[in-house]
Scaffold this active site. Structure first.
Site, PDB file in Angstrom:
ATOM      1  N   ASP A 161       0.912  -1.189  -0.021  1.00  0.00           N
ATOM      2  CA  ASP A 161       0.172   0.018   0.125  1.00  0.00           C
ATOM      3  C   ASP A 161       0.702   1.150   0.065  1.00  0.00           C
ATOM      4  OD1 ASP A 161      -2.399  -1.893   0.244  1.00  0.00           O
ATOM      5  OD2 ASP A 161      -1.392  -2.176   2.300  1.00  0.00           O
ATOM      6  N   HIS A 189      -4.675  -3.391   6.158  1.00  0.00           N
ATOM      7  CA  HIS A 189      -4.564  -3.643   4.749  1.00  0.00           C
ATOM      8  C   HIS A 189      -5.920  -4.142   4.069  1.00  0.00           C
ATOM      9  CE1 HIS A 189      -3.077  -5.096   0.742  1.00  0.00           C
ATOM     10  NE2 HIS A 189      -3.473  -6.258   1.041  1.00  0.00           N
TER      11      HIS A 189
END
Ligand SMILES: NC(=O)c1ccc[n+]([C@@H]2O[C@H](COP(=O)([O-])OP(=O)(O)OC[C@H]3O[C@@H](n4cnc5c(N)ncnc54)[C@H](O)[C@@H]3O)[C@@H](O)[C@H]2O)c1
Ligand SMILES: O=C(O)C[C@H](O)C(=O)O
Length: 328
Positions: A161, A189
């Protein structure tokens, strides 16, 4: 020559495993002078074990000078024996008709057992990175199932990410990825994550001032980074693999060898700071040195940041509640 480092990889015959193992064996994760022993775990099914054999044959065929040994097994206690690093990649994928809750419970069983196996046989200094989804909660479960190991040794992967956010920002601002500092992705996440460039700089200048586009931040950047995994699945018909393996290598390399004063994002057990209850496996900015990570402290949390950080926290707490009965 240095002593070999033992690296366990679970789900070794899967897509991410196939992108990961060869790079570890070539020295990209721990350095070009660091021999490694790969200890690979796969499911006991004939097909998975045959695929693992094939991967091991290919590793052999690369004749990597740094590959000091290999173990392939379906037994977690064999795979984790004396390991210094454990990459927990293998997880149950979401099947047709399966709710997120079912997925959580299926994976909770896997990570309870793997946490217990690490607790029993791994090095007491083992560094654990959980990649398999839901990564934060799986890491939390493994940590809770390994009471004799330090909780700080358990981490979840938010680096993909972080890297995705870096590339989006570099594109928007017309700058090099390498010149961006002080970025963070807070939380889970999952699409609730909060990529935050309020503190980011490019060659010492504020990136937020340079971009100066709050609408882009809220309406494009944050949702794009959050939903990138789904966009890859839509485009490829398979979830991200090479970029996920790359992020796992970045995460461990920085943890072991240092991040050179750069902020990187890691999912780590909260110490209670930033209003995140202690123990929650939450993405935060860290700086790594001497084989340890150190949380970047005392960053300002404004009203928008608070809202986003609490939103992703609420999802993590819901996941934690969903598996609490399995953790005793
Ligand atoms: N955190 C992240 O940023 C991120 C990014 C991409 C993918 N992922 C996740 O990583 C995981 C693996 O992805 P993939 O594309 O390699 O999947 P994959 O299905 O190709 O491979 C997974 C492998 O794990 C094995 N496996 C399943 N359960 C296992 C167990 N209990 N022990 C050992 N091996 C086991 C399977 O047999 C399979 O070979 C998935 O959960 C995926 O959602 C996470
Ligand atoms: O497997 C997924 O759901 C997506 C994956 O976690 C990713 O971020 O690419």
């Amino acid at each position: 020559m240095k002593n070999p480092v033992r690296v366990a990889v679970t789900g070794a015959a899967g897509q991410i495993g196939y992108s990961l193992l060869f790079r570890i064996a070539s020295g990209e994760m721990l350095g070009k002078d660091q021999p490694v022993i790969l200890q690979m775990l796969e499911l006991p099914m004939e097909k998975a074990q045959a695929a693992l054999k094939g991967v091991m044959m290919e590793l052999e065929d690369c004749a990597f000078p740094l590959l000091a040994g290999m173990v392939g097994t379906d037994d977690a206690e064999v795979a984790f024996k004396d390991v210094d690093i454990a990459l927990l990649v293998g997880a149950r994928p979401r099947g047709p008709g399966m709710e997120r809750k079912d997925l959580l419970l299926e994976n909770a069983k896997i990570f309870t057992a793997q946490g217990a196996a690490l607790n029993k046989v791994a090095s007491r200094d083992v560094k654990v990175l959980v990649v398999g989804n839901p990564a934060n909660t799986n890491a939390y479960i493994a940590m809770k199932s390994a009471p004799d190991l330090p909780a700080k040794n358990f981490t979840a992967m938010l680096r993909l990410d972080h890297n995705r956010a870096l590339s989006q920002l570099a594109g928007k601002a017309g700058v090099a990825v390498a010149d961006i500092e002080n970025l963070v992705v807070w939380g889970n996440h999952s699409p609730t994550m909060y990529p935050d460039y309020r503190f980011a700089t490019v060659n010492g200048e504020s990136l937020k001032t340079r971009i100066n586009d709050e609408a882009w931040n809220k309406d494009t950047f944050i949702p794009k980074v959050g939903k990138r995994g789904a966009a890859i699945i839509e485009a490829r018909g398979l979830s991200s693999a090479a970029s996920a393996a790359n992020a796992a290598i970045d995460h461990i390399r920085d943890w072991v060898l240092g991040s050179n004063d750069k902020w990187v994002t890691m999912g780590i057990p909260s110490d209670g700071s930033y209003g995140i209850p202690e123990g929650v496996m939450y993405g935060v900015p860290v700086i790594c040195a001497n084989g340890e990570y150190r949380r970047v402290e005392n960053l300002e949390v404004d009203a928008f940041a608070r809202e986003r950080m609490d939103f992703t926290l609420a999802e993590l707490e819901e996941e934690r509640t969903g598996v609490a009965h399995l953790l005793g």
